[in-house]
Design an enzyme around this catalytic site. Structure first.
Site, short mmCIF file in Angstrom:
data_model
loop_
_atom_site.label_atom_id
_atom_site.label_comp_id
_atom_site.label_asym_id
_atom_site.label_seq_id
_atom_site.Cartn_x
_atom_site.Cartn_y
_atom_site.Cartn_z
N GLY A 41 0.79 -1.23 0.00
CA GLY A 41 0.00 0.00 0.00
C GLY A 41 0.82 1.27 0.00
N GLY A 185 2.91 20.20 7.74
CA GLY A 185 2.52 19.09 8.63
C GLY A 185 3.55 17.98 8.55
N ILE A 187 4.14 15.36 6.39
CA ILE A 187 4.89 15.04 5.17
C ILE A 187 5.75 16.23 4.75
CG2 ILE A 187 4.74 14.31 2.76
CD1 ILE A 187 2.11 12.96 3.39
N GLY A 272 -2.56 17.37 3.52
CA GLY A 272 -3.39 16.32 4.09
C GLY A 272 -3.71 15.26 3.05
N ARG A 273 -4.35 14.18 3.52
CA ARG A 273 -4.72 13.08 2.62
C ARG A 273 -6.21 12.82 2.76
NH1 ARG A 273 -0.80 10.01 0.47
NH2 ARG A 273 -1.98 8.07 0.69
N ASP A 312 -6.86 4.02 6.84
CA ASP A 312 -7.06 5.43 6.52
C ASP A 312 -8.47 5.75 6.03
OD1 ASP A 312 -4.41 5.75 7.15
OD2 ASP A 312 -3.80 6.55 5.20
N HIS A 444 22.15 2.48 31.05
CA HIS A 444 22.98 3.68 30.92
C HIS A 444 24.13 3.41 29.96
CE1 HIS A 444 25.05 7.34 32.11
NE2 HIS A 444 26.16 6.62 32.23
P1 FAD Z 1 -3.01 2.20 2.17
O1 FAD Z 1 -1.64 1.96 2.65
O2 FAD Z 1 -3.31 3.46 1.46
O3 FAD Z 1 -3.36 0.95 1.24
C1 FAD Z 1 -4.55 0.87 0.54
C2 FAD Z 1 -4.35 -0.09 -0.63
O4 FAD Z 1 -5.61 -0.34 -1.23
C3 FAD Z 1 -3.46 0.50 -1.75
O5 FAD Z 1 -2.40 -0.39 -2.01
C4 FAD Z 1 -4.39 0.63 -2.94
O6 FAD Z 1 -3.74 0.37 -4.17
C5 FAD Z 1 -5.43 -0.44 -2.63
N1 FAD Z 1 -6.73 -0.19 -3.25
C6 FAD Z 1 -7.50 0.93 -3.18
N2 FAD Z 1 -8.64 0.76 -3.86
C7 FAD Z 1 -8.60 -0.50 -4.37
C8 FAD Z 1 -9.49 -1.25 -5.18
N3 FAD Z 1 -10.66 -0.77 -5.59
N4 FAD Z 1 -9.12 -2.49 -5.54
C9 FAD Z 1 -7.93 -3.01 -5.15
N5 FAD Z 1 -7.06 -2.35 -4.38
C10 FAD Z 1 -7.40 -1.11 -4.01
N6 FAD Z 1 2.24 6.42 8.70
C11 FAD Z 1 2.96 6.04 9.78
O7 FAD Z 1 2.40 5.40 10.68
N7 FAD Z 1 4.30 6.33 9.89
C12 FAD Z 1 4.95 7.02 8.94
O8 FAD Z 1 6.16 7.26 9.07
C13 FAD Z 1 4.23 7.44 7.79
N8 FAD Z 1 4.86 8.12 6.81
C14 FAD Z 1 4.15 8.48 5.69
C15 FAD Z 1 4.81 9.18 4.70
C16 FAD Z 1 4.13 9.55 3.56
C17 FAD Z 1 4.87 10.31 2.47
C18 FAD Z 1 2.76 9.19 3.39
C19 FAD Z 1 2.03 9.56 2.14
C20 FAD Z 1 2.09 8.51 4.39
C21 FAD Z 1 2.77 8.14 5.56
N9 FAD Z 1 2.15 7.46 6.59
C22 FAD Z 1 2.85 7.11 7.70
C23 FAD Z 1 0.72 7.10 6.53
C24 FAD Z 1 0.54 5.62 6.13
O9 FAD Z 1 1.17 5.41 4.89
C25 FAD Z 1 -0.93 5.27 6.07
O10 FAD Z 1 -1.55 5.58 7.30
C26 FAD Z 1 -1.12 3.79 5.79
O11 FAD Z 1 -0.52 3.40 4.59
C27 FAD Z 1 -2.61 3.44 5.75
O12 FAD Z 1 -2.75 2.09 5.51
P2 FAD Z 1 -4.08 1.50 4.82
O13 FAD Z 1 -3.90 0.02 4.78
O14 FAD Z 1 -5.28 2.06 5.45
O15 FAD Z 1 -4.08 2.10 3.32
P1 NAD Z 2 -0.93 16.97 7.83
O1 NAD Z 2 -2.35 17.02 8.24
O2 NAD Z 2 0.08 16.37 8.73
O3 NAD Z 2 -0.41 18.44 7.50
C1 NAD Z 2 -1.07 19.26 6.58
C2 NAD Z 2 -0.63 20.68 6.88
O4 NAD Z 2 -1.05 21.50 5.80
C3 NAD Z 2 -1.26 21.26 8.16
O5 NAD Z 2 -0.27 21.86 8.94
C4 NAD Z 2 -2.29 22.27 7.62
O6 NAD Z 2 -2.49 23.34 8.50
C5 NAD Z 2 -1.62 22.70 6.33
N1 NAD Z 2 -2.53 23.19 5.30
C6 NAD Z 2 -3.76 22.75 4.97
N2 NAD Z 2 -4.25 23.45 3.93
C7 NAD Z 2 -3.30 24.37 3.58
C8 NAD Z 2 -3.20 25.37 2.58
N3 NAD Z 2 -4.19 25.57 1.71
N4 NAD Z 2 -2.07 26.11 2.53
C9 NAD Z 2 -1.04 25.91 3.41
N5 NAD Z 2 -1.10 24.97 4.39
C10 NAD Z 2 -2.20 24.20 4.47
O7 NAD Z 2 -0.97 16.25 6.37
P2 NAD Z 2 0.20 15.61 5.50
O8 NAD Z 2 1.52 16.15 5.89
O9 NAD Z 2 -0.25 15.72 4.09
O10 NAD Z 2 0.14 14.09 5.93
C11 NAD Z 2 -1.07 13.35 5.76
C12 NAD Z 2 -1.19 12.28 6.81
O11 NAD Z 2 -0.26 11.24 6.53
C13 NAD Z 2 -0.84 12.75 8.21
O12 NAD Z 2 -1.94 13.33 8.86
C14 NAD Z 2 -0.44 11.48 8.88
O13 NAD Z 2 -1.60 10.83 9.33
C15 NAD Z 2 0.18 10.68 7.75
N6 NAD Z 2 1.67 10.74 7.84
C16 NAD Z 2 2.28 10.27 8.95
C17 NAD Z 2 3.64 10.33 9.06
C18 NAD Z 2 4.30 9.78 10.30
O14 NAD Z 2 3.64 9.08 11.03
N7 NAD Z 2 5.57 10.05 10.53
C19 NAD Z 2 4.41 10.88 8.07
C20 NAD Z 2 3.78 11.38 6.95
C21 NAD Z 2 2.39 11.29 6.85
#
Ligand code: FAD
Ligand code: NAD
Length: 465
Positions: A41, A185, A187, A272-273, A312, A444
């Site tokens: 994913g 935020g 990312i 955001g996502r 998610d 330690h």
């Molecule tokens: P996803 O991982 O989104 O998986 C959903 C899957 O469903 C996908 O593979 C997609 O192809 C598949 N799918 C969708 N629709 C269909 C369909 N109709 N048929 C078949 N397959 C389908 N979270 C953390 O905890 N720690 C982090 O450090 C972290 N870093 C991140 C960094 C970035 C840049 C991003 C974008 C996200 C990050 N996240 C992090 C968030 C994390 O990736 C998500 O919370 C997590 O992947 C959610 O898992 P999920 O299984 O709900 O969905």
């Molecule tokens: P986020 O919600 O962390 O941050 C989005 C930021 O964009 C916020 O600070 C918000 O105030 C700002 N914003 C919103 N609209 C705006 C605009 N029009 N102009 C300027 N700023 C604006 O979202 P993200 O960074 O896209 O990450 C999405 C999600 O993915 C996170 O909420 C988190 O759940 C997950 N994620 C987790 C990790 C981790 O666990 N280390 C890392 C990356 C992503």
């Protein structure tokens, strides 16, 4: 193509879906998982793993760069290093590929059937999958929707050309000279910091008055300071208005209402996502929603019998480990075991520099819940291990009930504190009191000693400060 029948069908092989399928398979449930992209994913392919790989590469590059610039105090000197981002990305892809294969192997080992293609509900018990070789019909007793989330677009700044999402940012061929990040935020700051270390001139545009607004100001101060040291400029209370006429700059409205152009080679939008609610036949099921997400109960059941949802697509916090925990729980429920969501906390880590960890309630949140509290905070300037690793910025903070000392929340900011998330989560999950943490021998010299000292401080007798 012959129809398939199963007991459990999981749609989406992200961390939610694949963990659910593996556990169900281990429990002897006849399980099928459908994935239209790659196993793992967002997390494995475009999220957690590739971002942390690039963050690690950026940290390593920054270290050698500082040594080459004569700014290393350890006595290490170097000639000017070079970065070949294409090679870095190819190494990152190697890590992702190994994990992809690992997930597929684990699914197979658990006896789960994998179907590649896009799944679409026909009705609550029948799903059609568009595969490369035609339509595969799958009939099932129970379905788990684990379709995850995708990057949110700004109407004034659609993805395309220089405007990119995190997915493209993780696979750039070269380091952009000027990178503007919209959204300060998770990312935006994780990747913005990494690119600043790779050599980009980074500007972060954040709509709210502070970066990482979900955390309290004290916790994010060391991150803001470090961004300044890295030369990242941060515009808060600023609105992205769109691309300039030439398409080589971002037009922003700054806090004072003025318009400003920020020249950029790439504009990374991380505001955001959003849950993936389209393309899988939601309209056929008419499930209840909670805002933009699917509504679930404490067992991840949706409003339709036999249809569960995890990860998610079900709401905040959108974190991989929450999705995994929900997936594991649903597998147990489908196998006939009595389970419901009883977690005391979902730790969160932001892999900025320094890193930020939160578990449970912050002091303000605890007070808002009506608790009278004790707070103990221990700085990394007084921790020997932090000194030996040149990581003295930050602290550990413990929040506990004043009456019985039950720990309600733990926060930390500091180098490598992500690894303390485990200890913090365990303490809260097991109902630790301040005395339990203070009375546990912490090895330690480690950064974890700051956790013990923060608990001691809340009790009024820290030793090393
Ligand atoms: P996803 O991982 O989104 O998986 C959903 C899957 O469903 C996908 O593979 C997609 O192809 C598949 N799918 C969708 N629709 C269909 C369909 N109709 N048929 C078949 N397959 C389908 N979270 C953390 O905890 N720690 C982090 O450090 C972290 N870093 C991140 C960094 C970035 C840049 C991003 C974008 C996200 C990050 N996240 C992090 C968030 C994390 O990736 C998500 O919370 C997590 O992947 C959610 O898992 P999920 O299984 O709900 O969905
Ligand atoms: P986020 O919600 O962390 O941050 C989005 C930021 O964009 C916020 O600070 C918000 O105030 C700002 N914003 C919103 N609209 C705006 C605009 N029009 N102009 C300027 N700023 C604006 O979202 P993200 O960074 O896209 O990450 C999405 C999600 O993915 C996170 O909420 C988190 O759940 C997950 N994620 C987790 C990790 C981790 O666990 N280390 C890392 C990356 C992503």
């Amino acid at each position: 193509m012959k129809d398939i029948s199963c007991k459990l069908l999981v749609i989406g092989a992200g961390p939610g879906g694949y963990v659910c399928a593996i556990r169900a398979g281990q429990l002897g449930v006849d399980t099928v998982i459908v994935e239209m992209n790659k196993a793992g994913g967002t997390c494995l392919n475009f999220g957690c793993i590739p971002s942390k790989a690039l963050i690690h590469a950026a940290d390593e590059f920054e270290k050698v760069l500082l040594a080459a610039e004569g700014k290393n105090t350890l006595g290490i000197t170097l000639e000017a290093p070079k970065l070949d981002l294409a090679k870095t990305v190819s190494w990152k892809n190697g890590v992702v590929g190994r994990l992809n294969n690992g997930v597929v192997g684990l699914l197979k080992k658990a006896g789960v059937k994998i179907v590649h293609g896009r799944a679409k509900f026909h009705d609550g018990k029948t799903v059609e999958v568009e595969t490369e070789t035609g339509t595969q019909v799958i009939r099932t007793e129970t379905v788990v929707i684990a379709t995850g989330s995708e990057p949110m677009e700004l109407p004034a700044l659609p993805f395309g050309g220089p405007v990119i999402s995190s997915t493209e940012a993780l696979s750039l061929a070269k380091v952009p000279e000027r990178l503007v990040v919209v959204g300060g935020g998770y990312i935006g700051l994780e990747l913005g910091t990494a690119f600043a270390k790779f050599g980009s001139a980074v500007t972060v545009v954040e709509a709210l008055p502070r970066i990482l607004p979900q955390y309290d100001a004290e916790l994010t101060r060391p991150v803001a300071r470090r961004l300044g040291e890295l030369g990242v400029s941060v515009l808060t209370e600023a609105k992205a208005k769109g691309l300039s006429a030439k398409g080589d700059a971002l037009v922003v409205e700054t806090a004072d209402g003025q318009e400003q152009e920020l020249p950029a080679d790439k504009i990374l939008v991380t505001v955001g996502r959003k849950p993936v609610m389209e393309g899988w036949g939601l309209e056929e099921l008419d499930l209840d929603r909670a805002g933009k997400f699917l509504r679930i109960d404490s067992q991840c059941r949706t409003s339709m019998r036999g249809v569960y949802a995890i990860g998610d697509v079900t709401g905040e916090p959108m974190l991989a480990h929450r999705a995994m925990a929900q997936g594991e729980m649903v597998a147990e429920i489908v196998a006939g075991n009595r389970r419901s969501w009883d977690k005391r906390c979902i730790p969160a880590v932001c892999f900025t520099d320094p890193e930020v960890v939160t578990a449970g309630l912050s002091p303000d949140e605890a007070r808002a819940h009506g608790h009278e509290i004790k707070v103990g905070q221990f700085p990394y300037t007084a921790n020997a291990r932090a000194m030996t690793m040149q990581g003295e910025a930050g602290f550990v903070r413990v929040v506990a009930r004043a009456d019985n000392h039950l720990v309600l929340g733990i926060q930390a900011v500091g180098q490598h504190v992500s690894e303390l998330a485990t200890a913090f989560g365990l303490a809260i999950e097991m109902g630790a009191r301040l005395e339990d943490i203070a009375g546990t021998i912490h090895a330690h010299p480690t950064q974890g000693e700051a956790f013990q000292e923060a608990a001691l401080k809340a009790l009024g007798h820290a030793v090393h400060i």
